[in-house]
Structure formats: C-alpha cells, structure tokens
Design a protein around this motif. Structure first.
Motif, PDB file in Angstrom:
ATOM      1  N   HIS A 140       0.853  -1.187   0.000  1.00 34.17           N
ATOM      2  CA  HIS A 140       0.000   0.000   0.000  1.00 34.17           C
ATOM      3  C   HIS A 140       0.885   1.231   0.000  1.00 34.17           C
ATOM      4  N   SER A 174      -1.973   7.108   9.873  1.00 39.13           N
ATOM      5  CA  SER A 174      -2.359   5.702   9.875  1.00 39.13           C
ATOM      6  C   SER A 174      -3.519   5.535  10.847  1.00 39.13           C
ATOM      7  N   TRP A 226      -6.347  -1.266   7.522  1.00 34.31           N
ATOM      8  CA  TRP A 226      -6.200  -0.696   6.178  1.00 34.31           C
ATOM      9  C   TRP A 226      -7.323  -1.139   5.247  1.00 34.31           C
ATOM     10  N   ASP A 228      -3.817   1.109  -4.768  1.00 33.97           N
ATOM     11  CA  ASP A 228      -4.457   1.229  -3.462  1.00 33.97           C
ATOM     12  C   ASP A 228      -5.855   1.810  -3.519  1.00 33.97           C
ATOM     13  N   GLY A 240      -7.965   2.243   3.747  1.00 31.99           N
ATOM     14  CA  GLY A 240      -6.676   2.471   3.101  1.00 31.99           C
ATOM     15  C   GLY A 240      -6.813   3.250   1.806  1.00 31.99           C
TER      16      GLY A 240
END
Length: 821
Positions: free
Chosen positions: A473, A479, A618, A816, A642
C-alpha cells in the motif's frame, strides 16, 4: 562512351517525378542524401579523380533533363563534371560550431538540383576543428538506393586504384556489355505497357481501391499539398529478434520480406483500427539480366498491395496470405504506378499519392558488403563505408520533404535489423511516430517468439509495470484512519472555525469534535462496530459532516442517502446495505426503512464513552456509495479505509490543499467526489463551507457564496462550472478549480484558465475511490493526466495486452484506490 549528346525518353516513373518536381518547386522530396563524418586519412585529390572516373563510366551520372514540345526527355552528355567541392567555415578549420555544422549539413541535403543543366549527383565536404563531415546527395531522377550502392562500390574501386598510382580498372558497367543500358530500359518501359489490360485486371481482382488516409490517433491535419516537410524516427531489432523472424519465416514458408511487411500492416491495423489497408512496396524494377549488377539509374516502381488484417486471426495465416499475394503481384510489379493511377483514375480527395496509405521497403545493396552499404544508406551509425584508409561513418539522416504520410525502410547489418520511419511532419507529430516505432519493435519481437498468436494479442508495449513487485500500500502521512487525523487536528485548535453552512451557526474545532464523539457514542451504544453499515439520511450542512465522521469514529461504514431521492430507491439501498443504524434529521424512522433498525438523531444526548476513537485496519470498510448500475438498480461500492486515506493524502499534496484554504462543497453526498470536499478539507486543516440546497443548485447564489466567504477552492462537474461562468463570476484572488465527474470540454477549460490561477482535470470511476488521475490544464488538448499516489494506469487492448501511447483501448486501473469486489 559516346562523344555525342544522346537523348532518350523518360520512364513512366521518371516522367511522373519530373512533373512532380516542377509542381513542388525547390523541394527536396526527390532527393537521396546521406550525411556522414570522415574518419581516417582521406585523400581528396584522389577522391576527385575517382569521382571523375565513375562519372565517365556511368551514363546516369551524366544525365540531365530537358523540356521539349513533346514532353521532357533525358539528355546524356559525353562529359559532365561531377559536383565535388570542399570548404571550411568562415573562421577557418580551427572553428568549431556544431550549430553551424548542422546547418551546413541540412543545406547540402536540401539544396535544389538544376534538372536541365546538372549535375544531379554531388558530394560536399566540410572541415573544421571537430573534423570533416560530408553529404552525398543525388536526385531520384538518376538514382535509386540500389544505384547508391553501385556508386559506392565503384567509387571504392576507383579510389583505391588512384591511390595505387595507376588507372582504375574498367568498371562493371563498361565491362559487362550484356547489361541493359538505362536508355534501353526507358524505351522498353514506354513500349511494354501500351496494353496494360492484364495488369489492370490483376489489381482490380486484388481489391485495389483508394482508401482514406490512416488515422494514427494524433493526426494534425489532412495534407493540403502533394509534398510536405518530413521527419525521421529510427529503431533497431536486435540479432535475436531478427534470427527469430528468419526462423519463423522459414517455418511458415514465407520470406523475411513478407513477414516484416505483415508485421508492419498488423501494427498499422492495431494502431488505426482499420482492417483494410493498402501498403505500397518498392519493386527493384531490375528485371532484365545484369542490370542489378551494373546499371545506374532510377528503376524502382511502387507496387500497391491491398491487405486485410483480421485481429482475431493468427499472424502466421496472415503472413502466408500476404506472401502469396506478393508472389502473385510479381508478374505485374513493373507495371508503372503512375500509369496505374492514370488508368484507374481514383476519385481522390487528398493531395497525396493515391492508393497507397503507407510504404514499406526492405533495402538491399549490391556487392560483397551489401549489408553494410544498406545500413549506411539508412544512416546507421555503425555502418561505416571504408574508402582506402578512410571511412564514411553515417550521421543521423536529415529529413527531406515527403510524398507519403508514412514509410518504413529497413536494412540488415551485423545480424541486426535497422529501421527508419519517414513521416509527414505536417500530419503526425514526432511523439506519435516514435510511439509507433516502439510498438512495431515489440510486435516483431512477439512474432519472433510465437507467430501463432492472434494479431490482436501480439504485444505493442513492454510487460506491464504492475507485474513487478510493488508495496502492499501507499505511505500516507497518517495511519489508523483519516478520521483520527481529522479529530486530532480539531483537538489541537478547538477555537478555530472549521465548518460553515448557510444560516447555521459556524462550528469551531472543539464544537465539531464534541458532536462527532457524541454521535460515535450513540452509534456504539446501538451496536455499531467494525464493518457495520450506517445510513446517513441527512440534509446538506454540518450535520452531514458530523454524521460521516461519527460513523468512522465508531468503527462503522457510512452510507450516504439523499433525502430527495424516491422512497423506493432508498428502500432498495437499505435492503442491500443491511443497516445496523440510520442517522436521520428527525431522529425518527422514515417510512421506507425496514422495521427493527435503530434511528439516531444528528445531535444525540449520549455522553461520550470511554472507548475512544476507533483505530481501523487498512482494508476495513470506510464508506459505501450506491450508484445506478447498467440496469438502473442501485449497486453498492464499498471503499476501504486504506483507499480513502491514500486518496485524501494524495490530493492534499497535489493539486494541494492547505490550512489557509477555504473550500466550498457543492456536491451531494451520494456522489463520491463529495468525499474529498467534506473530509479532505478537514484532513488538510482548511476551512469547509458547505453550500446549502439553494446555493448548490442556483449558479447565481453559488457565485455570491464564493465571493462572500473569499473561497479559494471549488470542486465541481463541468456542468456546474459552465453555469457558474455564465453568471459572469470571476474570482478576485488566487483560486484553484478542480473539475471532474464528466469530460472537460476544451472551450470550458480555456474559459477556466482565463479566470482561475489553477485548473485541474480530475478523472476516476467510483470503484477506484473518487480520483485516479489528475493533471493541471495548461494548453492544448485536455487529458486525464497521471495517476494519483499508489495507483497504476494502463491502456490495454481486447486481449488485455498493454498498448503504447496513441493507440485506443480500455483503461485498467490498479493500486491502493481499488474498492472491494
């Protein structure tokens, strides 16, 4: 050699060329010119003598052309001095000016010939501090590329004889009295085809007709004149590919010529989409005995070959068919092309050569070193022509004017195949032809590996980059979910106004944070957790933003619902989404909602719990939007965290969004591009202004809002932008316009560029998380641009093989940004 002036008629090809040159004026369209640099010790005095002897031995080098009442005739002079001259730059041999040297080379290549007085072959040398360069040039009226090879062979023999101190041996053209002279060939050419019925019937049976010009995707204009400025692009097939093509040709029972020509036709078909083509190839015209070994002159003839390429058929079958067609055409390969045009009389709309869409030539030369001479003729840098202790080393070819829009010339040397694509620079741009050359090389390599593949599946580009290992990714700056970044920003500056909307009270960061936490607590109390779907049945305004972030903070997946949509559609979405809860403006269940689903109001009284903000994985679902699929029924697209984080991080970096920006959000939440407006703005620390229902629908009200809040960014569809500009709106300060959701018309792009500091074209389907490609709109055609972060874009054909720039195909998007499914 006769000591009197002799005349003879022109061949059909020469006659057409003579008229063509007079129509074109001082054009270089019929020039053969090869620039070179000199290595080693060249004795120019000996060279001058050798040139004189070769000229004395070959009538074509002493031929000029005169107009008479009956038409043009060729005049063979008993003596005609060869045009050889040496020069140094104005500053002397110590000068070293590359630009001046290049200009001199171009001048020598393109300088017109005097057809009536001659000579029609010349050699010029120039010496400066960098060394010695030269140009060998001839007019096609007296020479073809085969003649160039004969000339070089005899020049070497004569030069070496002069250096040895004796007279040069008698040239092959004088020794072989069996050879047909060019004058005899011209007379036979005029007499042979007084009745061309059989030849014309052959071409009609073959399906010869005047097809429209090939469209290689980036054509600039239909040519308006018989000749145009030329361009050149070279390429090379390495020895393994050439060996493979030879082996496959033997296995197929074809020839290298037929295999290469079929490959050329296949590449043209793949590039243009046209399955019916007419290629022209050059017949040597040297059918009489010994002429190939001895006689100088313009013998070649264009042979038009109708070709049908079926992308679903194996290449091998098409190569065999083309080979058979070439063999059948051999009986009529000397039928003069100008006469064919005259007899078939095409209804030609273009100014260019009729019948032939593109040309092909496999160049060969006479003599033991014929491959080196052929490569020299194509300007291959490693194909030096030895002359005693010196050598002529090719320099890049200088483009001359052209008749044909596209021509491929290839020649062998040292086990490799060297090619040159000559093109009309007024029709195609350099990048288009360079892309075609690269595609052609890939296709030939594919044929060398497996000629049994269908033409439509042969490679036109290298293997896709995404076959190589890539990170799992991207690397966004946060995050655990974009909502965590937003909530952290709100907590750092709780007194700053972050959301405005219509007449409602502006929300500070602290106020927005409290409301988000309250919604998250209420949803968790209702059982919302990881992957739980929560419907947002909310009007435009701060409540919508609170609801989106509250669902994410609870760990759920929000599903925007438009209150203006019919109840039946909302019920269908509810059934598919299987809601765990619904946020509704009224706090009560709407009629279309299935029984048993918890309904939460936009301002619940629940106290914040101790759970805190959810940290998500994610690949965990962040939101789902329901689009109208091909059947018209709602179809859900689920986007993971994600993908959302990657998109927002990429867009905040470019086109860019900063804390000083003020973005006006106008898009309905059920349209996925609203994600960037509502969440991206807060993630960047910018101020969000949510347009109310009237402002998002009424362009005048929107213009007033933009001005009143001093907006710096607006994202909208082309339709919205068009309506806004029609109000006369013009931003009074720097402004960034983001356009997407539909194709951006060129005139609208120009109008936006005139008013806005920046204009960005954004492209992407819902299934790839809003935007997959962005590009600043500067000038020229509007393109979709390059990929956003951690995204792969590739155009492929029907067999999912990648195609090079310029060839239409299907766009594949990876990376992604992909939604689930």
């Amino acid at each position: 050699m006769s000591m009197t002036v002799e005349t003879h008629p022109l061949t059909w090809g020469q006659q057409a060329m003579w008229f063509g040159q007079h129509l074109a004026g001082p054009s270089s369209v019929f020039h053969i010119a090869r620039p070179f640099r000199v290595e080693g010790d060249l004795d120019t005095a000996a060279l001058r003598l050798a040139l004189a002897r070769v000229t004395a031995d070959n009538a074509a080098l002493r031929t000029t052309f005169r107009e008479t009442a009956a038409g043009p005739v060729a005049v063979v002079h008993p003596r005609l001095e060869f045009a050889f001259h040496e020069e140094s730059p104005a500053g002397g041999t110590g000068s070293d000016d590359p630009a001046a040297r290049d200009a001199w080379l171009r001048e020598q290549v393109r300088a017109p010939f005097d057809l009536e007085n001659g000579p029609l072959v010349r050699l010029a040398l120039r010496r400066d501090a960098a060394g010695q360069v030269g140009v060998l040039a001839a007019h096609h009226l007296v020479a073809d590329l085969w003649t160039l090879g004969l000339f070089l062979r005899e020049l070497r023999t004569a030069y070496e004889a002069v250096l040895d101190g004796g007279t040069s041996p008698v040239s092959a053209s004088r020794l072989d009295t069996k050879a047909l002279t060019f004058a005899e060939h011209a007379r036979q050419d005029r007499a042979r085809w007084t009745d061309g019925t059989d030849a014309l019937d052959h071409f009609r049976r073959a399906g010869l007709r005047d097809l429209p010009p090939l469209d290689l995707g980036v054509s600039r204009a239909e040519p308006a004149a018989p000749t145009g400025p030329g361009g050149l692009t070279g390429f090379e097939l390495p020895p393994p590919v050439l060996r493979g093509l030879r082996e496959q040709s033997r296995a197929l029972g074809t020839s290298l010529f037929s295999t290469l020509m079929t490959g050329y036709a296949s590449a043209l078909q793949r590039w243009s989409g046209a399955e019916e083509l007419t290629l022209g190839y050059l017949s040597s015209g040297r059918v009489a005995p010994y002429t190939a070994l001895t006689t100088f002159g313009y013998f070649v003839n264009t042979v038009p070959l109708p070709v049908r390429i079926d992308p679903g058929e194996p290449f091998a079958e098409q190569a065999r068919r083309l080979h058979a067609d070439v063999r059948e055409a051999q009986e009529y390969q000397s039928y003069p092309f100008p006469l064919l045009v005259e007899e078939l009389n095409p209804n030609r709309g273009s100014a260019r050569v009729p019948f032939v869409q593109a040309m092909f030539s496999l160049q060969k030369s006479p003599g033991r070193d014929r491959r080196a001479i052929s490569a020299f003729a194509l300007g291959h840098a490693d194909a030096a022509f030895a002359l005693g202790d010196a050598a002529f080393v090719p320099l890049p070819l200088v483009p001359v004017d052209v008749q044909h829009e596209l021509s491929l010339l290839v020649a062998e040397d040292d086990g490799a195949l060297h090619g040159v694509l000559e093109y009309d620079a007024g029709v195609f741009d350099e990048a288009t032809v360079a892309g075609f050359a690269a595609a052609l090389g890939e296709l030939y390599a594919g044929v060398a590996r497996d000629p049994g593949r269908r033409v439509g599946t042969l490679p036109l580009a290298p293997a896709p980059a995404w076959e190589e290992p890539r990170p799992a990714h991207g690397d966004p700056s946060w995050s655990g979910g974009v909502h965590r970044e937003i909530l952290a920003r709100l907590a750092r500056r709780p007194d700053r106004v972050v959301v405005r909307s219509g007449t409602e009270q502006p929300l500070t960061g602290g106020e927005l944070l409290d409301r988000i936490n309250a919604v998250a607590s209420a949803l968790r109390a209702a059982g919302v957790g990881v992957e739980s779907h929560v419907g947002l049945h909310l009007r435009r305004g701060p409540d919508l933003v609170v609801g989106m972030l509250g669902v994410l903070a609870a760990g759920g997946c929000y599903v925007p619902l438009d209150p203006a949509q019919p109840a039946a559609r909302l019920a269908s979405v509810a059934q598919q989404a299987d809601f765990a809860a619904v946020l509704d403006d009224s706090g009560t269940a709407p009629d279309w909602l299935p029984a048993g689903i918890t309904v939460v109001g936009p301002t619940p009284k629940a106290a914040p719990d101790e759970t805190g903000t959810a940290q998500v994985a994610w690949d965990q679902a962040a939101y789902a939007v329901f689009t109208s699929g091909s059947t018209g029924a709602p179809k859900g697209v689920v986007v993971p965290h994600g993908a959302l984080s990657n998109l927002l991080d990429s867009m905040i970096r470019e086109p860019g969004l900063a804390a000083h920006d003020r973005l006006v959000a106008v898009t309905t939440a059920t349209f996925d591009i609203a994600v960037f407006e509502l969440l991206g703005t807060l993630a960047a620390g910018a101020q969000l202004i949510v347009a109310d229902e009237e402002q998002s629908r009424d362009p005048a009200a929107l213009a007033q809002l933009l001005d009143s809040v001093s907006a710096t960014v607006l994202q909208a569809t082309p339709a919205t932008w068009q309506l806004l500009l029609e109000t006369g709106w013009r931003p009074p300060h720097p402004f960034r316009a983001l356009v997407g959701g539909e194709a951006l018309p060129t005139d609208l792009a120009a109008a936006l560029r005139d008013r806005c500091t920046e204009v960005w074209n954004c492209y992407g389907p819902t299934e790839t998380t809003v935007w997959s490609a962005i590009l600043p709109v500067v000038w020229g055609p509007v393109r979709i641009g390059g990929p956003v972060t951690a995204t792969d874009l590739m155009v492929v054909d029907d067999a999912f093989a990648p195609v090079p720039p310029g060839i239409p195909g299907e766009l594949l998007i990876g990376g992604d940004g992909l939604a689930r499914g």
